[in-house]
Design a protein around this motif. Structure first.
Motif, PDB file in Angstrom:
ATOM      1  N   LEU A 211       2.419  -4.142   5.249  1.00  0.00           N
ATOM      2  CA  LEU A 211       2.123  -3.768   6.630  1.00  0.00           C
ATOM      3  C   LEU A 211       1.683  -2.318   6.759  1.00  0.00           C
ATOM      4  N   ARG A 212       2.173  -1.483   5.841  1.00  0.00           N
ATOM      5  CA  ARG A 212       1.905  -0.050   5.974  1.00  0.00           C
ATOM      6  C   ARG A 212       0.614   0.393   5.293  1.00  0.00           C
ATOM      7  N   GLU A 213       0.287  -0.280   4.204  1.00  0.00           N
ATOM      8  CA  GLU A 213      -0.761   0.247   3.336  1.00  0.00           C
ATOM      9  C   GLU A 213      -2.155   0.172   3.971  1.00  0.00           C
ATOM     10  N   VAL A 214      -2.396  -0.908   4.701  1.00  0.00           N
ATOM     11  CA  VAL A 214      -3.767  -1.152   5.158  1.00  0.00           C
ATOM     12  C   VAL A 214      -3.799  -1.269   6.675  1.00  0.00           C
ATOM     13  N   PRO A 215      -4.720  -0.548   7.323  1.00  0.00           N
ATOM     14  CA  PRO A 215      -4.854  -0.722   8.770  1.00  0.00           C
ATOM     15  C   PRO A 215      -5.162  -2.191   9.096  1.00  0.00           C
ATOM     16  N   PHE A 216      -4.458  -2.721  10.064  1.00  0.00           N
ATOM     17  CA  PHE A 216      -4.636  -4.121  10.421  1.00  0.00           C
ATOM     18  C   PHE A 216      -6.102  -4.376  10.766  1.00  0.00           C
ATOM     19  N   GLY A 217      -6.684  -5.395  10.136  1.00  0.00           N
ATOM     20  CA  GLY A 217      -8.098  -5.708  10.399  1.00  0.00           C
ATOM     21  C   GLY A 217      -8.997  -5.262   9.259  1.00  0.00           C
ATOM     22  N   GLN A 218      -8.515  -4.289   8.471  1.00  0.00           N
ATOM     23  CA  GLN A 218      -9.365  -3.827   7.353  1.00  0.00           C
ATOM     24  C   GLN A 218      -8.940  -4.452   6.031  1.00  0.00           C
ATOM     25  N   ASP A 219      -9.847  -4.391   5.063  1.00  0.00           N
ATOM     26  CA  ASP A 219      -9.516  -4.910   3.739  1.00  0.00           C
ATOM     27  C   ASP A 219      -8.659  -3.891   2.994  1.00  0.00           C
ATOM     28  N   GLY A 220      -7.912  -4.392   2.036  1.00  0.00           N
ATOM     29  CA  GLY A 220      -7.089  -3.476   1.245  1.00  0.00           C
ATOM     30  C   GLY A 220      -7.035  -3.931  -0.194  1.00  0.00           C
ATOM     31  N   ASP A 221      -6.847  -2.984  -1.070  1.00  0.00           N
ATOM     32  CA  ASP A 221      -6.812  -3.326  -2.479  1.00  0.00           C
ATOM     33  C   ASP A 221      -5.366  -3.286  -2.947  1.00  0.00           C
ATOM     34  N   PHE A 222      -4.950  -4.340  -3.611  1.00  0.00           N
ATOM     35  CA  PHE A 222      -3.570  -4.371  -4.083  1.00  0.00           C
ATOM     36  C   PHE A 222      -3.469  -3.704  -5.443  1.00  0.00           C
ATOM     37  N   SER A 223      -2.551  -2.758  -5.569  1.00  0.00           N
ATOM     38  CA  SER A 223      -2.264  -2.244  -6.910  1.00  0.00           C
ATOM     39  C   SER A 223      -0.792  -1.891  -6.980  1.00  0.00           C
ATOM     40  N   GLN A 224      -0.241  -2.060  -8.158  1.00  0.00           N
ATOM     41  CA  GLN A 224       1.176  -1.731  -8.335  1.00  0.00           C
ATOM     42  C   GLN A 224       1.399  -0.243  -8.119  1.00  0.00           C
ATOM     43  N   ARG A 225       0.399   0.555  -8.507  1.00  0.00           N
ATOM     44  CA  ARG A 225       0.517   2.016  -8.355  1.00  0.00           C
ATOM     45  C   ARG A 225       0.752   2.379  -6.882  1.00  0.00           C
ATOM     46  N   ALA A 226      -0.081   1.771  -6.014  1.00  0.00           N
ATOM     47  CA  ALA A 226       0.037   2.086  -4.588  1.00  0.00           C
ATOM     48  C   ALA A 226       1.393   1.620  -4.050  1.00  0.00           C
ATOM     49  N   LEU A 227       1.830   0.472  -4.518  1.00  0.00           N
ATOM     50  CA  LEU A 227       3.126  -0.058  -4.082  1.00  0.00           C
ATOM     51  C   LEU A 227       4.251   0.887  -4.529  1.00  0.00           C
ATOM     52  N   ILE A 228       4.184   1.322  -5.781  1.00  0.00           N
ATOM     53  CA  ILE A 228       5.222   2.219  -6.300  1.00  0.00           C
ATOM     54  C   ILE A 228       5.229   3.538  -5.518  1.00  0.00           C
ATOM     55  N   ASP A 229       4.042   4.048  -5.209  1.00  0.00           N
ATOM     56  CA  ASP A 229       3.984   5.301  -4.439  1.00  0.00           C
ATOM     57  C   ASP A 229       4.663   5.148  -3.087  1.00  0.00           C
ATOM     58  N   ARG A 230       4.389   4.033  -2.425  1.00  0.00           N
ATOM     59  CA  ARG A 230       5.017   3.814  -1.110  1.00  0.00           C
ATOM     60  C   ARG A 230       6.539   3.743  -1.245  1.00  0.00           C
ATOM     61  N   ILE A 231       6.999   3.058  -2.290  1.00  0.00           N
ATOM     62  CA  ILE A 231       8.448   2.898  -2.440  1.00  0.00           C
ATOM     63  C   ILE A 231       9.088   4.256  -2.736  1.00  0.00           C
TER      64      ILE A 231
END
Ligand code: ME8
Length: 636
Positions: free
Chosen positions: A329-349
């Motif tokens: 929910l946080r990574e990508v503005p609703f309506g836009q595309d987003g790229d999934f990566s473990q790196r981005a997930l780890i950074d958020r956590i």
């Protein structure tokens, strides 16, 4: 914006049963679940629907390829969706299947009403059909006169008797709808695309098929057994049959839906066809079609044939379900595309959750214990920190609207400003200094301020991260429920005297990716997906001769081979064939090798290619040309 009634109805698309659930399905479902949890927490009587879409040519073909009946196959995959949502604690109120008898009855009833009204007539459909999208296209919309404009796959030409829905008659009412209700489509930026589509002219829509069987028959009153109802008419109607339309109508007072959550791929069906069908049925229209973007992998659309599908179960198990929900929910503005990566997930956590939230809680647990034996009172907060309380009010004020407009990223981003305020206040007023200077009352008020901020964050965060928010609430001695929400947030009450309970760290730091990136074995296309020739030609398969073969110490499965591919030096290839071949019998044999695989290390040894073999149960047989050919010869 306010809802003038107490009922809220939220839906996800019903997912096709030709595909296992992946991160895209999880995304839609988790947004819908977060919304449903939020409205329940605000005291609304909320109904949340999800389910599976089981009819149509695509499913019939997928089942046939697997040697199963469509129903058997649908049962199997539908159960997988349901099991995943149950594992994820998705709070759906009903899981609908389009093979449910109530749904079938409701669809037939809707068809009958539209027919009796004169909105359906019989004719012949001649044109193109994309089985993958289950959609009709006039030739002028195709790419190169053949390929589907939505998914790029080849279409087939269809000429068959068909019933048509008078979609053209609804062109003007639809344009009026988009005009009058600017937030019918969320985000608003998507509205223009739909308006343009309708303005370019709507043709009547073919809504029955005769060339296959796997669908809902026309109502008995029409008695035309050759036809089955077009899968999109069948599917869209699920949103009302689930409430009892065409049956007892028991739940129809939830209608109209407040939010149909959909991916952008199916916006047209929901923003054009669906309101037109509803107008024909003389039912109220949904309030919002909330449209999100695509999750991609390294910039590419996820698909089984590319082997880049992210399994949501694996991610949630490795990183924690709540963390995954937050990330989505946080990574990508609703309506836009987003790229999934473990790196981005780890950074958020590590950053948002660990540093900003988890550490803050730890800090006040520590300080309240050290200075006040964990017992805290809030009554001096307004006196010492009135300014901060005011700032908090300003931060919280727009949050409700962000959620109602499905701006989840913005909602979380702004909620995090409350955490920034809390962290900043600690740094600025330094409670340890206050205590040293004998200003205990101020220090206690500061800890209470932070606890009050955290309590509000926990309440707002609960719909997105129910478990973690529950733990924060527990540490602060509150419960997450509508009454507490109302007391603390709507009425601005401060926490009663309370004890801060120590709890284990909520977001342990993650140092490296927890999931192995999928190996190439995952790239097998499913049986119902084809690849084009260019895709195949990217794989360089060459013939080579094994010049040496060696055992690898301690490995039961692997042999180290040197294979002459007609290059400067033989390639070293590690192959899992030891249980099937003796090293010496391989020397001199020709084999087929995938020559342009990225080198990989197996048991510490670099492998520069892959040998092809056919596996038949326990047996394995190397693949070779029928006659000897020059080393390096390409296989096509
Ligand atoms: O379209 N990124 O079903 P479906 C984000 N049965 N979301 C994605 C996604 C991705 N990469 N891939 C799929 C159908 N989705 C019809 C719907 S409703 C009356 C009938 C999500 O199984 C997204 O919500 O193809 C998309 O709209 C939906 O899955 C499509 O699911």
């Amino acid at each position: 914006m306010s809802f003038e009634r107490e009922k809220i109805y939220i839906t996800t698309p019903i997912y096709y049963v030709n595909d296992r659930p992946h991160i895209g399905h999880a995304y839609t479902t988790i947004i819908a679940d977060s919304a449903a949890r939020y409205f329940r927490l605000r005291g609304f009587d909320t109904f949340f629907l999800t389910g599976t879409d089981e009819h149509g040519q695509k499913i019939e073909e997928a089942a046939r390829k697997r040697g199963k009946s469509p129903k058997e196959y649908a049962d199997e995959i539908s159960a997988q969706f349901k099991a995943l949502w149950d594992e994820f604690g998705i709070t759906y109120d009903k899981f609908i299947r389009t093979t449910d008898p109530d749904h079938i009855r409701g669809v037939q009833r809707a068809f009958e009403i539209m027919y009796e009204k004169g909105d359906i007539y019989k004719g012949v459909y001649e044109g193109h059909y994309c089985i993958s999208c289950e959609a009709f296209f006039p030739q002028n919309q195709l790419i190169d006169k053949e390929f589907c404009p939505d998914c790029g796959k080849p279409t087939s030409i269809v000429k068959e008797e068909s019933y048509f829905f008078r979609l053209s008659a609804y062109e003007k009412p639809l344009l009026r709808l988009y005009e009058e209700r600017e937030d019918f489509i969320l985000p608003r930026s998507k509205r223009n695309e739909v308006v343009r589509f309708v303005e370019s002219g709507l043709q009547d829509l073919s809504i029955t098929r005769t060339s296959f069987d796997w669908g809902i028959k026309l109502p008995p009153s029409i008695n035309d057994p050759k036809h089955v109802i077009y899968v999109w008419l069948d599917a869209l109607l699920n949103y009302i049959t689930a409430l009892g339309f065409g049956g007892d109508g028991r739940l129809m007072d939830y209608w109209p839906a407040n939010y149909h959550l959909v991916g952008k791929d199916i916006l047209r069906f929901h923003a054009v066809y669906w309101p037109a069908f509803l107008m024909s049925l003389e039912l109220p229209l949904p309030r919002h079609i909330a449209t999100h973007g695509w999750w991609t992998r390294n910039g590419e659309k996820m698909s089984k044939s590319k082997g880049n599908v992210v399994d949501p179960r694996e991610v949630a198990r490795a990183y924690g379900l709540d963390n995954f929900r937050y990330f989505l929910l946080r990574e990508v503005p609703f309506g836009q595309d987003g790229d999934f990566s473990q790196r981005a997930l780890i950074d958020r956590i590590n950053s948002d959750l660990g540093n900003d939230l988890g550490n803050l809680l730890n800090r006040i647990i520590g300080m309240s214990g050290k200075y006040f034996d964990h017992r805290i009172e809030s009554h001096k907060v307004p006196h010492y920190y009135g300014q901060e309380l005011q700032e908090l009010q300003q931060i919280l004020a727009p949050l409700d609207d962000h959620i109602r407009q499905m701006r989840w990223h913005k909602f979380l981003d702004e909620l995090w400003q409350a955490l920034t305020l809390a962290n900043r206040s600690i740094d600025r007023y330094a409670p340890w200094k206050l205590v040293k200077e004998g200003r205990e009352e101020e220090a206690m008020a500061l800890i209470a301020l932070v606890a009050n901020i955290l309590a509000r964050v926990a309440l707002y965060l609960a719909p997105v991260m129910p478990e973690k928010a529950g733990q924060i609430a527990k540490a602060l001695g509150i419960t997450i429920d509508p009454a507490t929400f109302q007391r603390l947030i709507d009425e601005g009450e401060l926490l009663e005297p309370f004890t801060i309970q120590p709890i284990p760290p909520l977001f342990p730091k993650i140092d490296k990716p927890l999931l192995q990136e999928k190996g190439k074995e995952a790239t097998e296309p499913s049986q119902d997906e084809t690849i084009d020739i260019d895709h195949f030609l990217k794989t360089q398969i060459k013939v080579g001769t094994i010049v040496e073969a060696h055992e690898i110490p301690k490995s039961k499965r692997l042999l180290r081979l040197l294979v002459d591919l007609g290059e400067e030096r033989p390639r070293q290839i590690v192959a899992g064939i030891k249980e099937h071949y003796e090293p010496q019998e391989l020397v001199g044999e020709q084999v087929c090798v995938v020559a342009n695989l990225k080198p990989a290390k197996l048991m510490g040894i670099v492998s520069e290619g892959m040998i092809l073999a056919a596996q038949d149960g326990q047996r394995l047989s190397l693949v070779a040309p029928k006659e000897m050919v020059a080393n390096g010869t390409r296989v096509r």
